[in-house]
Design an enzyme around this catalytic site. Structure first.
Site, mmCIF file in Angstrom:
data_model
loop_
_atom_site.group_PDB
_atom_site.id
_atom_site.type_symbol
_atom_site.label_atom_id
_atom_site.label_comp_id
_atom_site.label_asym_id
_atom_site.label_seq_id
_atom_site.Cartn_x
_atom_site.Cartn_y
_atom_site.Cartn_z
ATOM 1 N N LEU A 1 0.821 -1.206 0.000
ATOM 2 C CA LEU A 1 0.000 0.000 0.000
ATOM 3 C C LEU A 1 0.860 1.264 0.000
ATOM 4 C CD1 LEU A 1 -2.940 0.979 0.160
ATOM 5 C CD2 LEU A 1 -2.705 0.985 2.660
ATOM 6 N N ASP A 2 0.605 2.152 -0.939
ATOM 7 C CA ASP A 2 1.288 3.452 -1.023
ATOM 8 C C ASP A 2 2.787 3.336 -1.176
ATOM 9 O OD1 ASP A 2 -0.912 4.523 1.625
ATOM 10 O OD2 ASP A 2 -1.253 4.422 -0.530
#
Ligand SMILES: Nc1nc2c(c(=O)[nH]1)N[C@@H](CN(C=O)c1ccc(C(=O)N[C@@H](CCC(=O)O)C(=O)O)cc1)CN2
Length: 286
Positions: free
Chosen positions: A229-230
């Site tokens: 994530l990210d």
């Protein structure tokens, strides 16, 4: 006399001498005019990257004949290359949840001819922005996501991607985490806008974290989507100065501008074949 054809050559190979000479000679021999050329040597990995924007009289040497002979010309470099006909716009599927500013901005820039793309559909896990799509005459698909149906909805999304020959998926504030298997299927062709200056505040609520931390700059990060994530390779970032007088709400408002600018720039550079994804980083020929 017909309009000259424009194409982009993207290539990478192990760094050695003679690459540019070999490629540019081949292009010249095929009647190409090189209107823009970028190259980069990655010293850490001894990897070479180049992008050439070329024009060629379309009735003499079509792009396919240029494609046909390039392998023989560059075989000694073991080159990875692709040629993109700029008359064939990249087919893009836009994803959104409830926040409309990034979607609205991309649709406006597309309408103004700033983003050379064919929008195949707008997909959302909420119905809120259906009217924005219909106003543009773009197919809107509502795929609500729950823990129970997440993988079925991702299969439905991939069916739309395949049936529409979509090249690129843009997460324009789509607030659901894509599974590892979907990230693998969309490797290098899904761009997300994260509403903080990464590495910084990850997750769904970075502005509140920024306010708590008392930052003096806020920003946004457009990156390729990966399972982490990210954490995907960063394409573009934008920042805006702020200070102690900014409430979380005001940070959100200012942040909208950094998000729309970072995402639009990242999407445009991908559409113009200016971005190489390399390990967990990118090389961007602006
Ligand atoms: N595999 C990935 N999927 C997504 C990424 C990514 O980098 N890799 N980016 C997000 C966008 N995003 C931040 O930029 C983000 C979106 C949502 C969440 C989150 O915690 N979502 C919750 C549900 C929230 C809700 O329903 O409103 C969740 O999915 O459980 C964190 C970060 C897009 N997808």
């Amino acid at each position: 006399m017909s309009q000259p054809k424009e194409f982009v050559l993207k290539a990478s190979c192990d760094a050695t001498s003679g690459i540019v000479a070999s490629v540019s000679t081949y292009l010249a021999d095929h009647g190409c005019y090189i209107s823009e050329m970028h190259q980069y040597d990655d010293e850490d990995t001894q990897r070479f990257f180049m992008r050439a924007l070329c024009k060629v009289e379309s009735d003499d040497n079509s792009i396919s004949s240029i494609r046909a002979g390039l392998d023989d010309q560059v075989s000694r470099f073991n080159m990875d290359w692709s040629i993109y006909d700029m008359d064939e716009p990249v087919r893009v599927l836009l994803m959104v949840s409830k926040f409309d500013h990034c979607l609205d901005d991309l649709l406006y820039r597309h309408r103004k001819g700033e983003l050379p793309m064919e929008i195949t559909a707008i997909v959302s896990n909420h119905k809120d922005l259906r009217s924005m799509a219909e106003r543009e005459g773009i197919r809107f698909v509502h795929l609500p996501v729950t823990k129970e149906n997440k993988f079925d909805q991702e299969d439905a999304l991939m069916q739309i991607v395949e049936e529409t020959n979509t090249d690129l998926v843009v997460l324009a504030r789509y607030m659901q985490i894509l599974s590892d298997s979907l990230c693998k299927k969309l490797h290098g062709r899904a761009i997300n806008i994260h509403h903080s200056f990464l590495p910084g505040f990850k997750g769904a609520k970075p502005y509140h974290q920024a306010h708590e931390r008392g930052v003096k700059l806020i920003g946004a990060t457009a990156h390729y989507v990966t399972s982490d994530l990210d954490e995907g390779p960063i394409i573009e970032q934008a920042v805006q100065p702020v200070d102690h007088t900014y409430s979380s709400e005001r940070l959100v408002a200012v942040g909208r501008d950094t998000e729309t600018v970072a995402l639009a720039n990242a999407v445009r550079m991908h559409l113009e074949h200016r971005v190489f994804m390399y390990g967990n980083k990118t090389i961007v020929f602006k």
